[in-house]
Design an enzyme around this catalytic site. Sequence first.
Site, mmCIF file in Angstrom:
data_model
loop_
_atom_site.group_PDB
_atom_site.id
_atom_site.type_symbol
_atom_site.label_atom_id
_atom_site.label_comp_id
_atom_site.label_asym_id
_atom_site.label_seq_id
_atom_site.Cartn_x
_atom_site.Cartn_y
_atom_site.Cartn_z
ATOM 1 N N ASP A 75 0.829 -1.201 0.000
ATOM 2 C CA ASP A 75 0.000 0.000 0.000
ATOM 3 C C ASP A 75 0.866 1.255 0.000
ATOM 4 O OD1 ASP A 75 -2.088 -1.732 0.186
ATOM 5 O OD2 ASP A 75 -2.702 -1.176 2.196
ATOM 6 N N CYS B 56 1.804 -6.815 5.565
ATOM 7 C CA CYS B 56 1.139 -5.595 5.114
ATOM 8 C C CYS B 56 -0.375 -5.704 5.287
ATOM 9 C CB CYS B 56 1.511 -5.315 3.664
ATOM 10 S SG CYS B 56 1.165 -3.608 3.128
ATOM 11 N N LYS C 148 -3.450 -5.808 3.871
ATOM 12 C CA LYS C 148 -4.480 -6.713 3.369
ATOM 13 C C LYS C 148 -4.160 -8.165 3.642
ATOM 14 C CE LYS C 148 -6.130 -2.912 2.120
ATOM 15 N NZ LYS C 148 -4.934 -2.163 2.530
ATOM 16 N N CYS D 184 3.918 -0.811 9.057
ATOM 17 C CA CYS D 184 3.884 0.613 9.422
ATOM 18 C C CYS D 184 3.689 0.800 10.922
ATOM 19 C CB CYS D 184 2.781 1.322 8.662
ATOM 20 S SG CYS D 184 3.039 1.309 6.878
ATOM 21 N N GLU E 7 -7.154 3.815 -1.124
ATOM 22 C CA GLU E 7 -6.994 4.595 0.097
ATOM 23 C C GLU E 7 -6.515 5.996 -0.258
ATOM 24 O OE1 GLU E 7 -5.746 0.974 3.129
ATOM 25 O OE2 GLU E 7 -4.230 2.392 2.476
ATOM 26 N N SER F 244 -6.315 5.209 4.462
ATOM 27 C CA SER F 244 -5.260 4.475 5.136
ATOM 28 C C SER F 244 -5.446 4.608 6.637
ATOM 29 C CB SER F 244 -3.899 5.052 4.738
ATOM 30 O OG SER F 244 -2.899 4.669 5.647
#
Length: 565
Positions: free
Chosen positions: A91, A132, A134, A204, A455, A481
């Site tokens: 993403d 990540c 998804k 993240c 997003e 996001s």
Amino acid sequence: MANGPDDQNNDRRKYSSQVVDGMERAPSRAMLHAVGFTREDFRKPQVGIASTWSMVTPCNMHIDQLAKEAETGVNRAGGKGVIFNTITISDGISMGTEGMKYSLVSREVIADSIETVAGCEGFDGVVAIGGCDKNMPGCLIGLARLNRPSVFVYGGTIMPGDYHGKKVDIVSVFEAVGQRANNKIDDTELAEIESCAIPGAGSCGGMYTANTMASAIEALGMSLPNSSAQAAISADKQTDCERAGEAVLNLLEKGIRPRDIMTRQAFENAITVVITLGGSTNAVLHLLGMAHSAGVELSLDDFTRIGERVPVLADLRPSGKYMMSELVAIGGTLPLMKSLLDAGLLHGDCLTVTGRTMAENLKDVQPYMQGQDIVRALDNPIKKDSHLRILRGNLAPEGSVAKISGKEGLRFEGTARVFDSEEEAMKRILDGTVVKGDVIVIRYEGPRGGPGMREMLSPTSAVMGKGLGNDVALITDGRFSGGTHGFVVGHITPEAYNGGPLAVVRDGDAITIDAVNNALSLGVSDEEIQQRLSQWKQPEPRYTRGVLAKYAKLVSSASLGAVTD
């Protein structure tokens, strides 16, 4: 032994026995010998280990090693681990581009591939490891469909970057783009932030979608305790993977399957924990999708009902100031869940992948250390009710999802500035066309219209970077996001492509976002809306072949989880 294993009635080998037992399965065994099976391995339960390893993103670059740890755990417990791959996309890399349209689609591809491999190869159980965003709901959807003893493992959070003593992450870079456009920083400073924000492996680093969904899945009971709150590169995460492999064998022994764990009450636990952590709006979409695959009735109204009594307690980015790594350092999510259980806000009798209940798992958990202010006490919340607001009204008859922490206020009134794509909006934010009092409308970005429901981190971060965070709102039929903050409303349904009222909003129309009364209103009469809709024509599809075209034809409304099953 000449005809292969003779214990095919063993319940732990319900599926693998169909593949490797008996004289007629000799060709199957021959092929498995080539990938390392011994004669003894054919007598063992086979556990597939779904690895989302890839070098396309730091979120997943270490997961190949974690998969090997899970394989070790399976083998040590008496099973036969078999590692296989599924995809991931990034993403963070694709954000703001046409490629981001594949992001939500990847959730379905991951689910489909796990179901396909495990179903075809006759795995008796599954460990799924995701990094990540998804990956996590994709894995859980696949596991729920298969309904074979399974454990999910989160790949872990990234550590923060260091920019002159200040903690930074990927959202810092997105917001720096807006600062550069506003001449608050120069090219050199932007390059410096860019170069240090992502120091290594892991997802993240704030309470963005990856950490939100990892926490939700742990609260759901499908991960081992504290799996959601461990650094990607750590001894704790390696141990978590080994224990997950062992746990699947325990689940096989006890006959516990995902749908025994993924009950309606378990989903309520997940929603509760997401709210207390100040989690991502994507949790709404993904929990609805996961519940659908598990055969559990869950709706947008459940988020409102639970949100009325559950407060926001964690001061985590993006709306707060702390990183996920700092939550890890004070004990992770377990002390929070213990306090919620003690307050009667969690269902303690829900079964988990440990084979024990949530209450049993939390029995000996100690509270957070004195003096920490990352997670507040229940009697001193950041917000007394949920930041996730389900807004309805003449702009969103079937619902929409807002993330309103209260720091940006609880009501916004402005005038529409309409764009038919994210790219168009981004240009006008950066060039100064968007001004104080605007409600940015980005439409035709829904599951079918995009297709793929991108997003909007780039435009929302640009708004923040331009210093307009308190003065501009943004609404869309796309998504946000987990890194987004500000006055934003997404998942507007029906989406514009399906003829929802968003399709006929015009520049200058009055729009009101009301997080107290949970309303999203267009200041136009119902008669005028109907008149405009009578003249509206559905645009031609943007894709007519390939994955995106197929997705657009199959996908349901965002209000139902944007499922394709």
